[in-house]
Design a protein around this motif. Structure first.
Motif, PDB file in Angstrom:
ATOM      1  N   ILE A  18       0.542  -1.471   0.003  1.00 28.98           N
ATOM      2  CA  ILE A  18       0.432   0.119  -0.277  1.00 28.98           C
ATOM      3  C   ILE A  18       0.825   1.015  -0.123  1.00 28.98           C
ATOM      4  CG2 ILE A  18      -1.399   1.723   1.568  1.00 28.98           C
ATOM      5  CD1 ILE A  18      -2.965  -1.459   2.416  1.00 28.98           C
ATOM      6  N   LEU A  19       1.687   1.346   0.775  1.00 28.46           N
ATOM      7  CA  LEU A  19       2.756   2.028   0.831  1.00 28.46           C
ATOM      8  C   LEU A  19       3.212   3.086  -0.254  1.00 28.46           C
ATOM      9  CD1 LEU A  19       4.635   1.729   4.273  1.00 28.46           C
ATOM     10  CD2 LEU A  19       3.416   3.838   3.450  1.00 28.46           C
ATOM     11  N   ALA A  20       3.941   1.751  -1.202  1.00 31.22           N
ATOM     12  CA  ALA A  20       4.572   1.337  -2.211  1.00 31.22           C
ATOM     13  C   ALA A  20       3.195   2.135  -3.415  1.00 31.22           C
ATOM     14  CB  ALA A  20       4.800   0.180  -3.115  1.00 31.22           C
ATOM     15  N   TYR A  21       2.209   1.853  -3.265  1.00 30.67           N
ATOM     16  CA  TYR A  21       1.067   2.294  -4.219  1.00 30.67           C
ATOM     17  C   TYR A  21       0.697   4.228  -3.880  1.00 30.67           C
ATOM     18  CZ  TYR A  21      -0.016  -2.099  -6.295  1.00 30.67           C
ATOM     19  OH  TYR A  21      -0.185  -3.346  -6.733  1.00 30.67           O
ATOM     20  N   MET A  27      -4.528   7.555  -3.858  1.00 30.52           N
ATOM     21  CA  MET A  27      -5.393   7.158  -4.169  1.00 30.52           C
ATOM     22  C   MET A  27      -6.545   6.916  -3.468  1.00 30.52           C
ATOM     23  SD  MET A  27      -2.404   4.022  -4.702  1.00 30.52           S
ATOM     24  CE  MET A  27      -3.978   3.365  -6.128  1.00 30.52           C
ATOM     25  N   THR A  28      -7.349   6.341  -3.431  1.00 30.27           N
ATOM     26  CA  THR A  28      -8.618   5.821  -2.683  1.00 30.27           C
ATOM     27  C   THR A  28      -8.739   5.156  -2.785  1.00 30.27           C
ATOM     28  OG1 THR A  28      -9.760   5.083  -5.123  1.00 30.27           O
ATOM     29  CG2 THR A  28      -9.982   8.076  -4.839  1.00 30.27           C
ATOM     30  N   ALA A  29      -9.370   5.352  -1.775  1.00 33.20           N
ATOM     31  CA  ALA A  29      -9.328   3.826  -0.846  1.00 33.20           C
ATOM     32  C   ALA A  29      -9.774   2.664  -2.039  1.00 33.20           C
ATOM     33  CB  ALA A  29     -10.601   3.781  -0.541  1.00 33.20           C
ATOM     34  N   GLY A  30     -10.478   2.901  -2.656  1.00 27.15           N
ATOM     35  CA  GLY A  30     -11.449   2.163  -3.888  1.00 27.15           C
ATOM     36  C   GLY A  30     -10.283   1.315  -5.126  1.00 27.15           C
ATOM     37  N   GLU A  31      -9.656   1.953  -5.158  1.00 30.63           N
ATOM     38  CA  GLU A  31      -8.617   2.410  -5.956  1.00 30.63           C
ATOM     39  C   GLU A  31      -7.568   1.448  -5.288  1.00 30.63           C
ATOM     40  OE1 GLU A  31      -8.383   6.405  -8.773  1.00 30.63           O
ATOM     41  OE2 GLU A  31      -7.099   6.341  -6.698  1.00 30.63           O
ATOM     42  N   ILE A  32      -7.032   1.829  -3.993  1.00 29.17           N
ATOM     43  CA  ILE A  32      -6.111   0.675  -3.627  1.00 29.17           C
ATOM     44  C   ILE A  32      -6.695  -0.204  -3.375  1.00 29.17           C
ATOM     45  CG2 ILE A  32      -5.009   0.632  -1.304  1.00 29.17           C
ATOM     46  CD1 ILE A  32      -5.282   3.262  -0.609  1.00 29.17           C
ATOM     47  N   GLU A  34      -8.710  -2.182  -5.142  1.00 29.79           N
ATOM     48  CA  GLU A  34      -8.815  -2.773  -6.777  1.00 29.79           C
ATOM     49  C   GLU A  34      -7.642  -3.343  -6.572  1.00 29.79           C
ATOM     50  OE1 GLU A  34      -9.240  -0.058  -9.154  1.00 29.79           O
ATOM     51  OE2 GLU A  34     -11.570   0.160  -8.906  1.00 29.79           O
ATOM     52  N   ARG A  35      -6.346  -3.709  -6.110  1.00 27.17           N
ATOM     53  CA  ARG A  35      -5.333  -3.845  -6.222  1.00 27.17           C
ATOM     54  C   ARG A  35      -4.944  -4.867  -5.668  1.00 27.17           C
ATOM     55  NH1 ARG A  35      -5.974   0.403  -8.024  1.00 27.17           N
ATOM     56  NH2 ARG A  35      -4.003   1.659  -9.423  1.00 27.17           N
ATOM     57  N   TYR A  66     -10.003  10.178   0.368  1.00 31.32           N
ATOM     58  CA  TYR A  66      -8.644   9.798  -0.091  1.00 31.32           C
ATOM     59  C   TYR A  66      -7.125   9.465   0.881  1.00 31.32           C
ATOM     60  CZ  TYR A  66     -10.482  11.692  -4.870  1.00 31.32           C
ATOM     61  OH  TYR A  66     -10.989  11.571  -5.709  1.00 31.32           O
ATOM     62  N   PHE A  67      -5.838   8.563   0.129  1.00 33.27           N
ATOM     63  CA  PHE A  67      -5.087   8.622   0.486  1.00 33.27           C
ATOM     64  C   PHE A  67      -3.357   8.803   0.429  1.00 33.27           C
ATOM     65  CE2 PHE A  67      -8.297   5.705   2.610  1.00 33.27           C
ATOM     66  CZ  PHE A  67      -8.125   5.477   3.354  1.00 33.27           C
ATOM     67  N   ARG A  68      -3.103   9.429   1.177  1.00 25.96           N
ATOM     68  CA  ARG A  68      -1.243  10.355   0.258  1.00 25.96           C
ATOM     69  C   ARG A  68      -0.630   9.119   1.615  1.00 25.96           C
ATOM     70  NH1 ARG A  68      -4.059  15.285   1.845  1.00 25.96           N
ATOM     71  NH2 ARG A  68      -2.318  16.169   3.152  1.00 25.96           N
ATOM     72  N   GLN A  69       0.548   9.638   1.414  1.00 18.55           N
ATOM     73  CA  GLN A  69       1.866   9.148   1.768  1.00 18.55           C
ATOM     74  C   GLN A  69       1.985  10.237   2.690  1.00 18.55           C
ATOM     75  OE1 GLN A  69       6.439   7.605   0.600  1.00 18.55           O
ATOM     76  NE2 GLN A  69       4.971   5.839   0.637  1.00 18.55           N
TER      77      GLN A  69
END
Length: 117
Positions: A18-21, A27-32, A34-35, A66-69
């Motif tokens: 997740i951190l790498a993405y 990214m949105t929670a949905g985008e995360i 999906e992976r 949205y999530f960001r590092q």
């Protein structure tokens, strides 16, 4: 936020992924989700652990989250840990501490190399 929480968060392969993405942008929670091939509650749990460790932040915008590092937090934590664990870094930290004390007008390192670590 303790260093223990950071290392607990980093102990999980999915959380490191997740951190790498998130390393290249938010990214949105949905985008995360999906992976990965796990449930929404499992994803939510992983995101919560990362957030509690201060490694990511969430922001709600409309219907999306949205999530960001938090790159600085991760970098500073790992650097701090490495300088404590690395024998080469200890003398450098002592020197840095002595210089900082001198700038503040305090006593720095004496010529014998003795100072508190």
């Amino acid at each position: 936020m303790s260093i223990d929480r950071v290392f607990e968060a980093l102990a999980s392969v999915p959380r490191r992924k997740i951190l790498a993405y998130l390393s290249e942008g938010e990214m949105t929670a949905g985008e995360i989700g999906e992976r990965f091939d796990f449930s929404k509650p499992a994803l939510s749990g992983h995101l919560r652990v990362l957030e509690d460790a201060g490694l990511i932040v969430r922001e709600r915008r409309g219907q999306f989250v949205y999530f960001r590092q938090q790159t600085e937090r991760l970098t500073n934590t790992l650097f701090g840990w490495m300088t404590e664990a690395c024998p080469v870094a200890r003398p450098l930290k002592r020197e840095s501490r002595a210089r900082a004390q001198e700038k503040r007008g305090g006593r720095g390192n004496d010529d014998t190399g003795s100072s508190k670590s």
